[in-house]
Design a protein around this motif. Sequence first.
Motif, PDB file in Angstrom:
ATOM      1  N   THR A   1      -2.785   0.656  -4.184  1.00 29.61           N
ATOM      2  CA  THR A   1      -3.503  -0.591  -3.927  1.00 29.61           C
ATOM      3  C   THR A   1      -3.885  -0.628  -2.463  1.00 29.61           C
ATOM      4  N   ASN A   2      -4.589  -1.675  -2.039  1.00 33.45           N
ATOM      5  CA  ASN A   2      -4.912  -1.855  -0.626  1.00 33.45           C
ATOM      6  C   ASN A   2      -5.147  -3.332  -0.349  1.00 33.45           C
TER       7      ASN A   2
ATOM      8  N   GLU B   1       0.828  -1.210   0.000  1.00 38.12           N
ATOM      9  CA  GLU B   1       0.000   0.000   0.000  1.00 38.12           C
ATOM     10  C   GLU B   1       0.859   1.254   0.000  1.00 38.12           C
TER      11      GLU B   1
ATOM     12  N   GLU C   1      -7.601  -5.061   0.991  1.00 43.25           N
ATOM     13  CA  GLU C   1      -8.887  -5.650   0.581  1.00 43.25           C
ATOM     14  C   GLU C   1      -8.901  -5.952  -0.912  1.00 43.25           C
ATOM     15  N   TRP C   2      -8.401  -5.032  -1.721  1.00 43.67           N
ATOM     16  CA  TRP C   2      -8.367  -5.216  -3.174  1.00 43.67           C
ATOM     17  C   TRP C   2      -7.502  -6.417  -3.548  1.00 43.67           C
TER      18      TRP C   2
ATOM     19  N   GLN D   1      -9.178  -9.825  -2.297  1.00 44.87           N
ATOM     20  CA  GLN D   1     -10.345 -10.173  -3.109  1.00 44.87           C
ATOM     21  C   GLN D   1      -9.950 -10.711  -4.476  1.00 44.87           C
ATOM     22  N   ARG D   2      -8.909 -10.164  -5.062  1.00 47.78           N
ATOM     23  CA  ARG D   2      -8.537 -10.523  -6.431  1.00 47.78           C
ATOM     24  C   ARG D   2      -7.492 -11.627  -6.529  1.00 47.78           C
TER      25      ARG D   2
END
Length: 337
Positions: free
Chosen positions: A29-30, A24, A32-33, A36-37
């Motif tokens: 970006t973060n 981050e 969670e992103w 999730q991906r």
Amino acid sequence: MIGARITAIGSYVPAKRLTNADLERMVETNDEWIVQRTGIRERRISREDEYTSDLCTAAVQDLMKRYGKSVEDVDMILVATSTPDFASFPSVASIIQHRLNIPLTAGAIDLSAACAGFVYALHTAHSYVASGMHRKVLVLGADTISKITDYTDRSTCILFGDGAGAVLVESDEQSTSFMGFNLGSDGSGAQHVYRTGLSRTLQEIELIDSQLLVQNGREVFRWAVRTVPQGVQQLLHQAGVDLAQVDWFIPHSANMRMIEPICERLNYPIEQVLHSLVNYGNTSAASIPLALDLGIREGKVQNGQRILMYGFGAGLTHAGQLIQLDLDEQQSQPTQG
């Protein structure tokens, strides 16, 4: 044909962690992103002075300690890697031959099949032993992908980490670990995953100073989700084994969002999938042996179980291997940092 058995396994990952929180601060970006991906939460990153041969050496030392094995009678070393210490030569296999005091009469070669490399190397080791040409083959899948990762490209830098896994394949007159295989390649997709360097164009050859990994994730995803289930079915048909008889599936730990649709197409329970991506990321040729060793360390994987490994990646290459696990008894308890 002579029996060939996988008798021991070892692994190693560098001490340094690169978490999603760290990323981050590097790119937009973060956590969670990323989760999730990809399903990835952190990766291990080699030191500036730590190379693929160092990871390989540590993985073999782990194998030797846990299983009470010697490598003084190894007669072939196979290293699957895309990130050798030196650009072309000498091979990583030659370097670890010297470091581990393996006899000068042992063969030593590196194999290049990217993320399918470990399975290709395992298939090659089986062929060597089953033919009678060799009796004890050391097989490694190892990469330091962080050294060729572009940390300004958020689509790739979130994925990759470093690690190494090692197994011994030995001659055995009583049994064999190997039940079936499937190999393939589609060079029409070669441009979707590559490492820059000596770049060929239609008119000329151009030398690029940096050597970084470049990936078209969308195209690789489409190819893998289509190709791997087909390859698995072909392998099982050849082996005369039903998918329901497979205890564990170990696909290349590329991305959890890639593994899930592969399992859906196979109708294989995700609970019986082993991967190494959550804490180690995509470690290329190391991902499958790392996942197998994690399963053993956690007490999930037991002797007698059937394990289906399937690697896929740049080339575009893919390779599957069905084994029945029959490791020697461990001499010491496994630990992993």
